[in-house]
Write an enzyme that holds these catalytic residues in place. Structure first.
Site, mmCIF file in Angstrom:
data_model
loop_
_atom_site.group_PDB
_atom_site.id
_atom_site.type_symbol
_atom_site.label_atom_id
_atom_site.label_comp_id
_atom_site.label_asym_id
_atom_site.label_seq_id
_atom_site.Cartn_x
_atom_site.Cartn_y
_atom_site.Cartn_z
ATOM 1 C CG HIS A 94 5.388 -30.670 -18.293
ATOM 2 N ND1 HIS A 94 5.973 -29.448 -18.521
ATOM 3 C CD2 HIS A 94 4.122 -30.405 -17.876
ATOM 4 C CE1 HIS A 94 5.089 -28.489 -18.259
ATOM 5 N NE2 HIS A 94 3.963 -29.052 -17.862
ATOM 6 C CD GLU A 164 2.823 -29.787 -21.706
ATOM 7 O OE1 GLU A 164 3.045 -28.879 -20.907
ATOM 8 O OE2 GLU A 164 3.710 -30.545 -22.115
#
EC number: 5.3.1.1
Length: 247
Positions: A94, A164
């Site tokens: 992430h 992302e």
């Protein structure tokens, strides 16, 4: 076969047993025709709690893990421990792990490899920052990161790729559905050319930018957007509505 829509709710470092318990009740009670896969990622301290409370039709994910199964690694958890809690997924790479905690592509690749070898499903995150986007090197950055992950993956059936657009997260900027589709399409093409056509056709590539109830329908209608990794918005009860956008 059509790719099964995937919605992940990343709760990050938020909530307590009371508020998360209420959110889980809402999730469990949602009367939504169920065709996709819904996975929520509570903070590590609540993995057991969440797996106990969340309806079995939903998955639970850890937000991170380490690259070995046990040892002198204070503060870390292993895929084996995650599985022991009945949890079947982990989010790796992430942008917050990369940019707040300084995790390298190499380390993330090793974590992905180990988590898969232990039988966990992996949501592997990739993306570019604003300065990289403005410099016009988005594809280079994204493909490079994907390559490091791909080098460590033998079986793609348990991998979900989450794009992302780090430049759009929490900045008020959003990637348009067209921008997202363009990047997802290029990623799929990269997989076809560098891994295999079968993998390219079957791997789910989900969108990990800011998603609202308003934007999710438009995003989900794009051919290469196979779901979402939702952050803050997944702490609101409306989160359950995201899972029905393809119907």
């Amino acid at each position: 076969a059509p790719r099964k829509f995937f919605v992940g709710g990343n709760w990050k470092m938020n909530g307590d047993k009371k508020s998360l318990g209420e959110l889980i009740q809402t999730l469990n009670a949602a009367k939504v025709p169920f065709t996709g896969e819904i996975v929520c990622a509570p903070p590590e301290a609540y993995l057991d709690f969440a797996r106990l409370k969340v309806d079995p039709k939903f998955g639970v994910a850890a937000q991170n893990c380490y690259k070995v199964s046990k040892g002198a690694f204070t503060g870390e958890i292993s895929p084996a421990m995650i599985k022991d809690c009945g949890v079947t997924w982990v989010i790796l790479g992430h942008s917050e792990r990369r940019h707040v905690f300084g995790e390298s592509d190499e380390l993330i690749g090793q974590k992905v490899s180990h988590a898969l070898s232990e039988g966990l499903g992996v949501v592997a995150c990739i993306g570019e920052k604003l300065d990289e986007r403005e410099a016009g090197i988005t594809e280079g950055v994204v493909f490079e990161v994907t390559e490091v992950i791909a080098d460590d993956v033998k079986d793609w059936s348990k991998v979900v790729l989450a794009y992302e657009p780090v430049w759009a997260i929490g900045t008020g900027k959003t990637a348009s559905p067209q921008q997202s589709q363009e990047l997802h399409g290029k990623l799929r093409k990269w997989l076809k050319e560098n891994v295999s056509e079968t993998v390219a056709d079957s791997v789910r590539i989900i969108y990990g930018g800011s998603v609202t109830g308003a934007t999710c329908k438009e995003l989900a209608s794009e051919p290469d957007v196979d779901g979402f990794l939702v952050g803050g918005a997944s702490l609101k009860p409306e989160f359950v509505e995201y899972k029905d956008v393809r119907q």
